[in-house]
Design an enzyme around this catalytic site. Sequence first.
Site, PDB file in Angstrom:
ATOM      1  N   ARG A  57      49.595  53.196  27.568  1.00 31.33           N
ATOM      2  CA  ARG A  57      48.972  51.608  27.552  1.00 31.33           C
ATOM      3  C   ARG A  57      50.066  50.620  27.997  1.00 31.33           C
ATOM      4  O   ARG A  57      49.953  49.505  28.607  1.00 31.33           O
ATOM      5  CB  ARG A  57      48.371  51.091  26.366  1.00 31.33           C
ATOM      6  CG  ARG A  57      47.392  50.159  26.697  1.00 31.33           C
ATOM      7  CD  ARG A  57      46.493  49.564  25.512  1.00 31.33           C
ATOM      8  NE  ARG A  57      47.277  48.985  24.408  1.00 31.33           N
ATOM      9  CZ  ARG A  57      47.521  49.324  23.334  1.00 31.33           C
ATOM     10  NH1 ARG A  57      47.067  50.521  22.894  1.00 31.33           N
ATOM     11  NH2 ARG A  57      48.299  48.343  22.445  1.00 31.33           N
ATOM     12  N   TYR A 109      35.266  35.815  46.086  1.00 29.81           N
ATOM     13  CA  TYR A 109      34.511  37.067  45.553  1.00 29.81           C
ATOM     14  C   TYR A 109      33.923  36.685  44.329  1.00 29.81           C
ATOM     15  O   TYR A 109      34.366  35.886  43.454  1.00 29.81           O
ATOM     16  CB  TYR A 109      35.605  38.231  45.344  1.00 29.81           C
ATOM     17  CG  TYR A 109      34.933  39.309  44.572  1.00 29.81           C
ATOM     18  CD1 TYR A 109      33.693  40.099  44.991  1.00 29.81           C
ATOM     19  CD2 TYR A 109      35.145  39.642  43.329  1.00 29.81           C
ATOM     20  CE1 TYR A 109      33.236  41.211  44.499  1.00 29.81           C
ATOM     21  CE2 TYR A 109      34.618  40.709  42.476  1.00 29.81           C
ATOM     22  CZ  TYR A 109      33.546  41.450  43.252  1.00 29.81           C
ATOM     23  OH  TYR A 109      32.924  42.277  42.366  1.00 29.81           O
ATOM     24  N   ASP A 181      44.086  36.310  47.339  1.00 32.93           N
ATOM     25  CA  ASP A 181      43.337  37.671  47.475  1.00 32.93           C
ATOM     26  C   ASP A 181      43.573  38.149  48.618  1.00 32.93           C
ATOM     27  O   ASP A 181      42.810  37.961  49.682  1.00 32.93           O
ATOM     28  CB  ASP A 181      42.052  37.406  46.801  1.00 32.93           C
ATOM     29  CG  ASP A 181      41.239  38.805  46.380  1.00 32.93           C
ATOM     30  OD1 ASP A 181      41.501  39.464  47.325  1.00 32.93           O
ATOM     31  OD2 ASP A 181      40.402  38.865  45.828  1.00 32.93           O
ATOM     32  N   LYS A 206      39.495  49.145  47.222  1.00 35.46           N
ATOM     33  CA  LYS A 206      38.804  49.194  48.468  1.00 35.46           C
ATOM     34  C   LYS A 206      39.732  49.806  49.468  1.00 35.46           C
ATOM     35  O   LYS A 206      40.030  51.008  49.775  1.00 35.46           O
ATOM     36  CB  LYS A 206      38.732  47.704  48.907  1.00 35.46           C
ATOM     37  CG  LYS A 206      38.189  46.818  47.712  1.00 35.46           C
ATOM     38  CD  LYS A 206      36.635  47.170  47.639  1.00 35.46           C
ATOM     39  CE  LYS A 206      36.071  46.298  46.790  1.00 35.46           C
ATOM     40  NZ  LYS A 206      36.339  46.042  45.199  1.00 35.46           N
TER      41      LYS A 206
END
Length: 384
Positions: A57, A109, A181, A206
């Site tokens: 983590r 988005y 972004d 993406k």
Amino acid sequence: MCPREKGGTRVHFETIAVHAGAEVDPATGAVAPPIHLSTTFEHGPAGEVPRGYLYIRESNPTQTRLEQALAAVEGGEAALVFASGMAAGTAYLQTLPAGSHVLFHRDIYYGFRTLAHDYLPRWGVEASAVDLADEQAFAAAMRPATRLVWAETPTNPRLEVLDLHRIAETAHAHGASLLVDGTLATPALQRPLELGADIVLHSTTKYLGGHSDVQGGALVLRRRDPEIAARLDQVRHDLGAVASPFNSWLILRGLRSLTCRMERHAANAMAVAGALAGRPEMAAVYYPGLPHHPGHDIARRQMRAFGGMVSFRLAGGREHALRVAGRLRLFLNATSLGGSESLIEHRASAEGAHSTAPPDLLRASIGLEHPDDLVADLLQALGD
């Protein structure tokens, strides 16, 4: 794209994308990066960390390679990877102190619109939206408490184009940072940090992954501010939005072919947009590569090519759009974007009740198929 330094040698972006994070494994000589799946690492009796890793983590070797590679391809000084693009963007917003104001572009988005509306108020952060292309409205929307301006270009799903250099100047003049972004353009086609942005956000799910088989997100920082980097690292660690080693490895692999894929995505999208533009069935075709696009001149200045996304609106309204989507044979009706296969989606339906997408709009992620086949599929769906 301008050459940059790597190992003391000036090389081009394509070369950096292939070699960043690809150092030969010192233990075995393996050319392909290894995947370190271990969740825990040996430490000393008093918690000493002799090899740099303690628990998954916090960090792991595969994640480190990907972060180094992303910083290199974006031209930043540091990068952090996350479990998704939403996790990456949320982490940055969670580093802002209560009382801050964030100014978003009007078309972003939808997941981040939802976050701004439903979650930022709970964290004591105010949010508003404006057309960042409108210089007067942008300047008027800035407040003394504005800590962050949030831009996206090209935007999703209307494919608006924003002048990043001008927006960065305005944000900085008011004491705010600029986050961009860059998911739709990728660093292969657009360089936000070189245009003045402070942070670049990616949904690596993406184009960076590129094969519709991995989820991830990333933040790349133009300057390695120790305080900001530490806060981001703490948010990621404490809230658990970490990237898995295998996902990190898949995204790292995707970077190797990014330039070639984006060239083909953009060429195919140009062919599709050109075939649709001007047809009587179209109310509008949105693609920055079309000369009549309002942001075409800006895109020519700040992008290497115009990207792989095309959105279009049907003259017959919502039912016409749904009918066309249902008649397609090669294009798959599916969400997401940036994979090898071509996808299409009625965004208003996908986004739900609070969508700002026009009801007659279809968003197409143009894949790597032959462009003639994609055009033929769209034309037959239109009734030709």
